[in-house]
Design a protein around this motif. Structure first.
Motif, mmCIF file in Angstrom:
data_model
loop_
_atom_site.group_PDB
_atom_site.id
_atom_site.type_symbol
_atom_site.label_atom_id
_atom_site.label_comp_id
_atom_site.label_asym_id
_atom_site.label_seq_id
_atom_site.Cartn_x
_atom_site.Cartn_y
_atom_site.Cartn_z
ATOM 1 N N LEU A 67 0.836 -1.212 0.000
ATOM 2 C CA LEU A 67 0.000 0.000 0.000
ATOM 3 C C LEU A 67 0.867 1.258 0.000
ATOM 4 C CD1 LEU A 67 -2.616 -1.080 2.691
ATOM 5 C CD2 LEU A 67 -3.021 -0.871 0.230
ATOM 6 N N ASP A 71 -2.223 5.416 1.869
ATOM 7 C CA ASP A 71 -3.325 4.455 1.926
ATOM 8 C C ASP A 71 -3.158 3.429 3.048
ATOM 9 O OD1 ASP A 71 -4.493 5.592 -0.272
ATOM 10 O OD2 ASP A 71 -3.446 4.287 -1.702
ATOM 11 N N LEU A 74 -5.924 1.793 4.903
ATOM 12 C CA LEU A 74 -6.730 0.750 4.274
ATOM 13 C C LEU A 74 -6.594 -0.585 4.997
ATOM 14 C CD1 LEU A 74 -6.311 1.359 0.440
ATOM 15 C CD2 LEU A 74 -8.415 1.536 1.781
ATOM 16 N N TRP A 75 -5.442 -0.788 5.664
ATOM 17 C CA TRP A 75 -5.276 -2.045 6.401
ATOM 18 C C TRP A 75 -6.368 -2.206 7.452
ATOM 19 C CZ3 TRP A 75 -4.282 -6.783 6.699
ATOM 20 C CH2 TRP A 75 -4.293 -7.434 7.930
ATOM 21 N N VAL A 77 -9.341 -1.219 7.306
ATOM 22 C CA VAL A 77 -10.557 -1.654 6.623
ATOM 23 C C VAL A 77 -10.489 -3.157 6.322
ATOM 24 C CG1 VAL A 77 -11.997 -1.362 4.570
ATOM 25 C CG2 VAL A 77 -10.890 0.629 5.619
#
Length: 437
Positions: A67, A71, A74-75, A77
């Motif tokens: 990533l 971002d 995002l982990w 998520v």
């Protein structure tokens, strides 16, 4: 195969083929653990000592590298999507192995899992396909494959199967299911519960036919769960639950004696052991039979005197030994009936229970619900486009599930409601059934 030094054992314990023991606590299984253990056997992957949190840490590192810095959130998520619920186990059947880590696998569940090892008889499948996975799921699956390879490889010991014909169908069905991982994931529990029933029920129905060679499918009649089970249905009444219950009584004593007579690390099925007995074994078997009965009389495990009759006929001799083992558990002639009853009830209530219904005045019957019918139908048709109805029935019977004419008509009606039937004419031979997967 036969023991060099046959001595009557001090107890009636055994460990081959079935997880039968004599206390209620031994039948408390964790089916999630059994499933994880089965995945370990089926995919030939070692059980982890690390738990799912260790795997999550590796996934986090892997995704963090891929990533962009902006971002990285995002982990969080991804974590919530797959590691805070059961979504992780919907990615691939192999990930179900996390349901049975080494430290958490209880003894009862492992013993039941070992029964499935016998059913598999060394059979394994290749890693399931990831074609239908999204890119996040593919990354998790790839990390799982690396995570597993990094561990020490353990090859499961190949266990002996008692029923080669059931094992062959099991392998065939698992090979088919492995090509359809999403369908397997949705039905994995049902598959192992179904084959657990088939293995035990057909072993029971074959346990007394050891003198006639390799076991074959024996009639075991079910009804569809929405049917009535009237007294007039002779096949359901005579070859259904009551017959199975009667034969279950012989599993514990016969399998105990079978193991007692053989070398510990090479226990063959009773029917195969009988084939191996030759004239040179007869004298030692006669001596053992006399000693076994004397030992049990001394322990007062028989309520009456039991005499041994020496013979040169191997069938007669082995039959006496099995009768002597069973007599200990006889409700009138033995003192250990309670222990065998515990084993029978343990199987009925904790392994065979999805296929048993109580119909009050009609008593217990073997019944199969519509979900299992759909699963079984898909398995027997396999990759074929369709199959004639009577051929579907033959495939059911080959696996140990029988239906009388009334239930067969009920099945046709059910298939028609589902819309997976083709009628070429009014003749039953011209009814074709299509799979739903």
């Amino acid at each position: 195969m036969i023991k060099q030094n046959l001595i009557p054992p001090s107890n009636n314990a055994f460990s081959s083929f079935l997880p039968l023991r004599t206390k209620d606590k031994h039948y408390k299984f964790c089916w999630d653990s059994v499933l994880g253990y089965f995945v370990h056997l089926l995919y030939n992957k070692s059980l982890f000592t690390k738990d799912i949190d260790d795997f999550k840490g590796l996934c986090e590192k892997s995704f963090s590298k891929k990533l962009e810095r902006d971002d990285i959130s995002l982990w969080n998520v991804i974590d919530k999507m797959y590691f805070h619920n059961d979504e992780l186990f919907k990615i691939s059947p192999e990930l179900l192995i996390f349901k049975a880590t080494k430290e958490e696998l209880d003894t009862n569940s492992k013993k039941l899992g070992d029964m499935y090892a016998g059913l598999l008889n060394g059979f394994t499948v290749e890693s399931s396909s990831g074609v239908n996975l999204n890119f996040l799921e593919r990354e998790i699956k790839n990390e799982f494959d690396k995570f597993h390879v990094s561990g020490k490889k353990e090859l499961p010991k190949v266990a002996q199967t008692y029923l080669p014909f059931i094992s062959e169908y099991f392998k065939k069905d698992l090979q088919f299911l492995n090509e359809k991982p999403s369908y397997l994931l949705n039905n994995f529990n049902e598959v192992i519960r179904l084959y657990g029933f088939l293995y035990i029920s057909q072993m029971a129905l074959n346990i007394k036919t050891w003198a006639y060679g390799e076991p074959t499918s024996k009639p075991c009649f079910f009804i569809v769960d929405n049917e009535k089970a009237s007294e007039e249905r002779s096949q359901v009444k005579n070859y259904g639950y009551d017959q199975l219950h009667d034969y279950l009584e012989y599993l514990y004593p016969y399998l105990f004696m079978n193991e007692t007579l053989q070398e510990k690390n090479n226990v063959q099925p009773l029917w195969k052991f009988f084939e191996s007995i030759n004239d040179s074994h007869i004298d030692s078997l006669n001596q053992f039979g006399e000693a076994f009965i004397d030992d049990r009389i001394e322990r007062k495990w028989y309520n009456n005197e039991l005499n041994w009759h020496r013979s040169e006929d191997k069938k007669f001799v082995l039959n006496q030994l099995l009768d002597a083992a069973h007599m200990q558990f006889h409700k009138n002639k033995g003192r250990l009936a309670t222990y065998n009853n515990t084993a029978v009830k343990g199987m009925l209530r904790n392994i065979l229970d999805p296929f048993i219904q109580n119909r009050r005045r009609g008593g217990n019957v073997l019944a199969i619900n519509q979900d299992y019918i759909v699963l079984l139908t898909n398995l027997v048709i396999g990759e074929r486009e369709k199959l004639r109805f009577h051929e579907v029935i033959k495939e059911f019977e080959a696996r140990g599930i029988y239906f009388d004419k009334q239930s067969q008509q009920n099945l046709i009606d059910f298939y028609e409601r589902m819309g997976n039937v083709e009628r070429m004419s009014d003749s039953g031979d011209a009814v074709y059934v299509r799979p739903t997967v």
